[in-house]
Design a protein around this motif. Structure first.
Motif, PDB file in Angstrom:
ATOM      1  N   MET A   1       0.890  -1.224  -0.133  1.00 17.09           N
ATOM      2  CA  MET A   1       0.002  -0.130  -0.072  1.00 17.09           C
ATOM      3  C   MET A   1       1.014   1.142  -0.054  1.00 17.09           C
ATOM      4  O   MET A   1       1.944   1.374   0.810  1.00 17.09           O
ATOM      5  N   SER A   2       0.563   1.950  -0.853  1.00 17.13           N
ATOM      6  CA  SER A   2       1.277   3.436  -0.984  1.00 17.13           C
ATOM      7  C   SER A   2       0.295   4.589  -0.391  1.00 17.13           C
ATOM      8  O   SER A   2      -0.944   4.457  -0.833  1.00 17.13           O
ATOM      9  N   ASN A  71       5.732   5.561  -6.253  1.00 21.19           N
ATOM     10  CA  ASN A  71       5.218   4.271  -6.259  1.00 21.19           C
ATOM     11  C   ASN A  71       4.216   4.044  -7.647  1.00 21.19           C
ATOM     12  O   ASN A  71       3.324   3.631  -7.115  1.00 21.19           O
ATOM     13  N   ASP A  72       4.938   4.070  -8.680  1.00 23.08           N
ATOM     14  CA  ASP A  72       4.063   3.975  -9.796  1.00 23.08           C
ATOM     15  C   ASP A  72       2.858   4.891 -10.373  1.00 23.08           C
ATOM     16  O   ASP A  72       2.291   4.521 -11.297  1.00 23.08           O
ATOM     17  N   ARG A  73       2.561   5.980  -9.816  1.00 23.31           N
ATOM     18  CA  ARG A  73       1.825   6.767  -9.956  1.00 23.31           C
ATOM     19  C   ARG A  73       2.547   8.262 -10.292  1.00 23.31           C
ATOM     20  O   ARG A  73       3.468   8.675  -9.621  1.00 23.31           O
ATOM     21  N   TRP A 144      -3.169   3.783  -2.587  1.00 23.81           N
ATOM     22  CA  TRP A 144      -3.371   3.035  -3.732  1.00 23.81           C
ATOM     23  C   TRP A 144      -2.582   1.618  -3.374  1.00 23.81           C
ATOM     24  O   TRP A 144      -1.547   1.485  -2.718  1.00 23.81           O
ATOM     25  N   SER A 145      -2.822   0.582  -4.057  1.00 23.37           N
ATOM     26  CA  SER A 145      -2.305  -0.630  -3.978  1.00 23.37           C
ATOM     27  C   SER A 145      -2.121  -1.427  -5.319  1.00 23.37           C
ATOM     28  O   SER A 145      -2.695  -0.924  -6.292  1.00 23.37           O
ATOM     29  N   ASP A 146      -1.560  -2.540  -5.251  1.00 25.86           N
ATOM     30  CA  ASP A 146      -1.340  -3.335  -6.454  1.00 25.86           C
ATOM     31  C   ASP A 146      -2.665  -3.805  -6.889  1.00 25.86           C
ATOM     32  O   ASP A 146      -2.736  -4.028  -8.336  1.00 25.86           O
ATOM     33  N   SER A 147      -3.642  -3.800  -6.303  1.00 25.09           N
ATOM     34  CA  SER A 147      -4.878  -4.096  -6.767  1.00 25.09           C
ATOM     35  C   SER A 147      -5.720  -3.196  -7.676  1.00 25.09           C
ATOM     36  O   SER A 147      -6.702  -3.217  -8.109  1.00 25.09           O
ATOM     37  N   HIS A 148      -4.872  -1.968  -7.780  1.00 28.33           N
ATOM     38  CA  HIS A 148      -5.625  -0.884  -8.804  1.00 28.33           C
ATOM     39  C   HIS A 148      -6.568  -0.009  -7.898  1.00 28.33           C
ATOM     40  O   HIS A 148      -7.437   0.592  -8.712  1.00 28.33           O
ATOM     41  N   THR A 170     -11.059   2.780  -9.224  1.00 29.09           N
ATOM     42  CA  THR A 170     -10.133   1.876  -9.734  1.00 29.09           C
ATOM     43  C   THR A 170      -9.151   2.500 -10.973  1.00 29.09           C
ATOM     44  O   THR A 170      -9.822   3.082 -11.834  1.00 29.09           O
TER      45      THR A 170
END
Length: 172
Positions: A1-2, A71-73, A144-148, A170
């Motif tokens: 979780m970010s 973190n990917d955003r 946000w998490s890896d689950s989008h 999402t």
């Protein structure tokens, strides 16, 4: 979780900035101040924050906008006064699209709220000093998490949740 802490429009209130930072510093990956801090760039209160210039900030060290990845955003942070955010988010949306930003953090209106336009999420944390549209002085935490799943939770300066402002969406 970010997680990222987002605040704006503190207009000189260093104690509130410090209290909010200390409350969350160990649980967030980053902190953002969307302008109108009315402090100098090297103020201890802004330590650790990504900070932009608002219309009431005069330290030339502040930039009008910053773009960074967390973190990917991809985030775009600006105060909003140069994009007419009191009228429309379309100018700011166009800027986000130019820069490839998926998350836009802004202030200026002092009105807390989150909105999604196409694949872009706009977060206004409200004001920690002079809220508009509601009585609570607010800030936000986006996560946000890896689950989008992307969530924005709002809190009063005392740390109490403001449930009716919560937002969730999402991403693909």
């Amino acid at each position: 979780m970010s997680k990222v802490l987002i605040m704006s429009d503190s207009h000189g209130l260093t104690d509130d900035i410090n209290r909010i930072r200390e409350r969350h510093v160990n649980e967030v990956d980053g902190m953002i101040h969307c302008g109108d801090s009315e402090l100098d760039n090297d103020s201890d209160a802004l330590y650790g924050f990504h900070v932009v210039a608002g219309n009431c900030d005069f330290d030339p060290a502040f930039k009008n906008e910053i773009v960074f990845n967390m973190n990917d955003r991809r985030f775009l942070v600006t105060h909003g006064h140069l994009h007419n955010v009191k009228t429309t988010l379309m100018s700011l949306y166009d800027r986000a699209e130019q820069l490839g930003a998926a998350i836009v953090c802004y202030g200026h209106t002092h009105a807390a709220g989150t909105e999604r336009i196409k694949d872009c999420i706009f977060i206004n944390p409200g004001s920690v000093r002079l809220p508009r549209g509601r009585k609570e002085k607010t800030y936000a935490i986006a996560s946000w998490s890896d689950s989008h799943t992307f969530t924005v939770d709002y809190f009063t300066t005392n740390g109490e949740s403001v449930e009716e402002l919560s937002f969730q969406t999402t991403f693909e």
